[in-house]
Scaffold this active site. Sequence first.
Site, PDB file in Angstrom:
ATOM      1  N   CYS A 196     -17.936  17.118  35.813  1.00 33.07           N
ATOM      2  CA  CYS A 196     -17.848  15.687  36.128  1.00 33.07           C
ATOM      3  C   CYS A 196     -18.812  15.279  37.241  1.00 33.07           C
ATOM      4  O   CYS A 196     -19.081  14.090  37.431  1.00 33.07           O
ATOM      5  CB  CYS A 196     -16.427  15.316  36.532  1.00 33.07           C
TER       6      CYS A 196
ATOM      7  N   HIS B 287     -16.339   8.938  40.889  1.00 31.71           N
ATOM      8  CA  HIS B 287     -16.031   9.513  39.581  1.00 31.71           C
ATOM      9  C   HIS B 287     -14.645   9.004  39.196  1.00 31.71           C
ATOM     10  O   HIS B 287     -13.698   9.093  39.984  1.00 31.71           O
ATOM     11  CB  HIS B 287     -16.049  11.038  39.673  1.00 31.71           C
TER      12      HIS B 287
ATOM     13  N   ASN C 178     -11.109   9.135  32.007  1.00 34.33           N
ATOM     14  CA  ASN C 178     -12.084   9.996  32.688  1.00 34.33           C
ATOM     15  C   ASN C 178     -13.121  10.444  31.654  1.00 34.33           C
ATOM     16  O   ASN C 178     -12.805  11.204  30.745  1.00 34.33           O
ATOM     17  CB  ASN C 178     -11.321  11.194  33.278  1.00 34.33           C
TER      18      ASN C 178
END
Length: 346
Positions: A113, A248, A278
């Site tokens: 990520c 993020h 996500n």
Amino acid sequence: MFVHITGTGSYLPKRVVTNAELAEKLDTTDEWIFTHTGIRSRHIAADDETTSAMAVQAARQAIQSAGLTPDQIGLIVVATSTSDYHSFPSTACLVQEAIGAKNAAAFDLQAACTGFIYALEAARGMMQVNPCPTLVIGADMMSRIIDWTDRNSCILFGDAAGAVVLEASDVPGGIWHSILKADGSGAMLIYREGGSRDLATGPWLQHTLQMNGRAVFNFAVKVFDEILCGLLKRSGYTFGDLACVLPHQANARIVEAVARRMKVPMTTFYMNMETTGNTSAASIPLALDAAIRTNAIKDDDLIAMVGFGAGLTYAGILMRWRGLAGKPKSEVCPSATCAGKTVTEK
Ligand code: UT7
């Protein structure tokens, strides 16, 4: 030489999967998912879509918004953990061919990520040597690697791609400070088997993502604070100078915990995960593109991006946003011929 983001683009697959739809098959509820994550729905790719196909859509938009043509791109870096093929060819090479970026070098980078921020910095570093317009893409199709029966993880993720064009310029501003970090001692807090380690246990299998959610949550809150405060300290700015922080988008509760810990307002953090979930390496460029298109970021704004994820990896970037105003005024890069340029030794 300054490195600016002069174009952005993004792509979300058409199909939207709501929490209620997940609750039909899992022991969960819309209320639990929303209160624990801030997510209401996510986009999930069709069976015939690929990570590279999503990346191509985002890339085309980014190149167009930078006012360039694909043959002016000298380098393509794709941050992904879900490339079209297990090992090779890289997703970046598939993108290069699909968009017709015939002068571009291309490679993938994997930092989960945090991948987009790692890729931005890798590209910015390479541009010091060869200052070509560079395409940096974050793209992930997490739906292909999650266990759809595991309520601890599958409720979090969605599919997407986001892209930016970087241009070298003599206009002050652009990407300024960065901090890139890793802590391999936490490698097994999020992992996916199916690599060379499998030789010990058997054939290559279609393994799914495994995650210790609570431990990752606690790690994320701690390192987010460390990265953001580190960027501000290095640059001499305070949180109040920031127009926007692009986190993020892993879990809205992580960002809320960071804001409480730092005693700063949530309004400075740009959040769009309620409808995306996500999206791993795509999450920051996807949020950036949405922020630009909705005027949440304007020319001359000081902005920070902060990422964290498997590895464990974590990183941040501080930049002065100039958008198209950051485009080269003098010919820093000889555009189309740049990729193959010869440097003569003095
Ligand atoms: O992109 C970077 C990678 N990942 C992350 O950043 C993820 C970070 N972690 C998280 O987002 C959160 O930890 C989760 C959303 C994964 C879990 O939320 P949590 O509030 O930390 O829950 P928990 O793991 O502490 O579990 C609390 C309870 C457990 O039940 P028991 O053992 O107390 O009976 C879980 O089984 O909640 C249960 N639970 C659920 N219940 C309903 C876990 N997932 C669900 C669910 N629906 N989907």
